[in-house]
Design a protein around this motif. Sequence first.
Motif, PDB file in Angstrom:
ATOM      1  N   SER A 103     -15.679  -7.048  46.058  1.00 50.74           N
ATOM      2  CA  SER A 103     -17.130  -6.915  45.932  1.00 50.74           C
ATOM      3  C   SER A 103     -17.573  -7.028  44.473  1.00 50.74           C
ATOM      4  O   SER A 103     -18.554  -7.716  44.162  1.00 50.74           O
ATOM      5  CB  SER A 103     -17.583  -5.581  46.518  1.00 50.74           C
ATOM      6  OG  SER A 103     -18.979  -5.412  46.384  1.00 50.74           O
ATOM      7  N   LEU A 104     -16.855  -6.376  43.581  1.00 46.03           N
ATOM      8  CA  LEU A 104     -17.188  -6.432  42.155  1.00 46.03           C
ATOM      9  C   LEU A 104     -17.108  -7.865  41.630  1.00 46.03           C
ATOM     10  O   LEU A 104     -17.989  -8.314  40.879  1.00 46.03           O
ATOM     11  CB  LEU A 104     -16.231  -5.541  41.356  1.00 46.03           C
ATOM     12  CG  LEU A 104     -16.495  -4.038  41.332  1.00 46.03           C
ATOM     13  CD1 LEU A 104     -15.347  -3.321  40.627  1.00 46.03           C
ATOM     14  CD2 LEU A 104     -17.812  -3.735  40.629  1.00 46.03           C
ATOM     15  N   ALA A 105     -16.045  -8.579  42.007  1.00 44.39           N
ATOM     16  CA  ALA A 105     -15.866  -9.954  41.534  1.00 44.39           C
ATOM     17  C   ALA A 105     -16.968 -10.869  42.060  1.00 44.39           C
ATOM     18  O   ALA A 105     -17.463 -11.739  41.333  1.00 44.39           O
ATOM     19  CB  ALA A 105     -14.489 -10.472  41.949  1.00 44.39           C
ATOM     20  N   GLU A 106     -17.349 -10.684  43.323  1.00 40.83           N
ATOM     21  CA  GLU A 106     -18.425 -11.498  43.890  1.00 40.83           C
ATOM     22  C   GLU A 106     -19.734 -11.246  43.155  1.00 40.83           C
ATOM     23  O   GLU A 106     -20.471 -12.176  42.825  1.00 40.83           O
ATOM     24  CB  GLU A 106     -18.573 -11.192  45.378  1.00 40.83           C
ATOM     25  CG  GLU A 106     -17.423 -11.725  46.233  1.00 40.83           C
ATOM     26  CD  GLU A 106     -17.542 -11.313  47.694  1.00 40.83           C
ATOM     27  OE1 GLU A 106     -18.402 -10.448  48.000  1.00 40.83           O
ATOM     28  OE2 GLU A 106     -16.767 -11.837  48.508  1.00 40.83           O
ATOM     29  N   ASP A 107     -20.022  -9.978  42.887  1.00 44.74           N
ATOM     30  CA  ASP A 107     -21.261  -9.632  42.192  1.00 44.74           C
ATOM     31  C   ASP A 107     -21.271 -10.168  40.760  1.00 44.74           C
ATOM     32  O   ASP A 107     -22.319 -10.573  40.240  1.00 44.74           O
ATOM     33  CB  ASP A 107     -21.460  -8.116  42.172  1.00 44.74           C
ATOM     34  CG  ASP A 107     -21.766  -7.551  43.557  1.00 44.74           C
ATOM     35  OD1 ASP A 107     -22.134  -8.334  44.457  1.00 44.74           O
ATOM     36  OD2 ASP A 107     -21.621  -6.321  43.736  1.00 44.74           O
ATOM     37  N   ALA A 108     -20.094 -10.150  40.125  1.00 46.82           N
ATOM     38  CA  ALA A 108     -20.003 -10.591  38.735  1.00 46.82           C
ATOM     39  C   ALA A 108     -19.867 -12.105  38.608  1.00 46.82           C
ATOM     40  O   ALA A 108     -20.011 -12.651  37.502  1.00 46.82           O
ATOM     41  CB  ALA A 108     -18.822  -9.905  38.049  1.00 46.82           C
ATOM     42  N   GLY A 109     -19.568 -12.783  39.722  1.00 50.17           N
ATOM     43  CA  GLY A 109     -19.404 -14.230  39.685  1.00 50.17           C
ATOM     44  C   GLY A 109     -18.150 -14.674  38.957  1.00 50.17           C
ATOM     45  O   GLY A 109     -18.133 -15.726  38.307  1.00 50.17           O
TER      46      GLY A 109
END
Length: 345
Positions: free
Chosen positions: A118-124
């Motif tokens: 989730s963090l990686a998706e949000d951070a792109g």
Amino acid sequence: MNESPKAATTPIRVAVIGYGYWGPNLVRNFSGLDACVVTAVCDLDEAARATAGRFYPAVRIVGDVEELLGSDDVDAVAIATPVSSHFSLAQQVIRSGRHVLIEKPMTTTSQEARELISLAEDAGVVLMVDHTFLYTGAVRKMRALLEEGEVGTPYYFDSERISLGLLQQDINVIWDLAPHDLSILDYLFDERPTTLQAVGYRHVGSGREEMATLNLHYASGLHAQIRVSWLSPVKVRRTMLGGSRRMIVYDDVEPSEKVKVYDKGVVLDLDGEDVTPQKPIYRAGDVSIPTLDRAEALQVETAHFLECIRDGSRPLSGGAEGLAVVELLEAADRSLAQNGAFVTL
């Protein structure tokens, strides 16, 4: 966002956290790629930092992660530390806006893995897990043979990964060695197991299982068995894959002929005049040795990581694949706690 021509050719600046067992291999492989430059190595251990500095005098050597991430000379980070530290380190890397490659297993819990996804998706940013064997020519050839129908209906996957050591302090032998085979299973077959059993043994007083066997059952009828051990006098890295048409033996210790395809099997055609369940026909045909890509798996993998950063493509061993393996490892722990009972997945 489209990159400018200059950005597309500018080397990606990579840092490696952890210069113990696996970190040197990561630094070596990243250093051998034109698409990147290793700018920093971080390790808590003074001796490890000294060793890294001798081999790579032009690389910034630090002992603090905050110092590493506080610099503007890092675009991506590879983490090669004990699994207990993966989550917190990856969190810091992602929140700093960097791409991250995490050594297997991804995290100690599936909840941690989901949070990182989730963090990686949000951070792109790219989140990738170091499931090295997926990038070997041998495993890729096995998948190709399955897709081409050469194996027929898969019957079983049987793997043995044993050697003397290395005993780990923070995880048992299943968490240490089985991620290799579980990630291969996930890559080869487009289905998830329905039940899992784990049986483990403790012999030398380490407080953790040093030998273990996993059994996984699939709705299609496929069965997988994985044996792992830190207490074997010989090193064995062998996988057998059997199907209705052919059988494959993959021996990673074999220096040249790592994959052999056997035209062997058992035919039980009840319509035949002389064939009964008590008298099956055993088929014994030729053995073929396919040509494999001989590139070092870790170099293929590190190059793939850089490609995903460049073009925004999804990694072959991304967060979802890392999560899938951690979920199976958690199921193995539940089975061990129930004295080897099958657990539903």
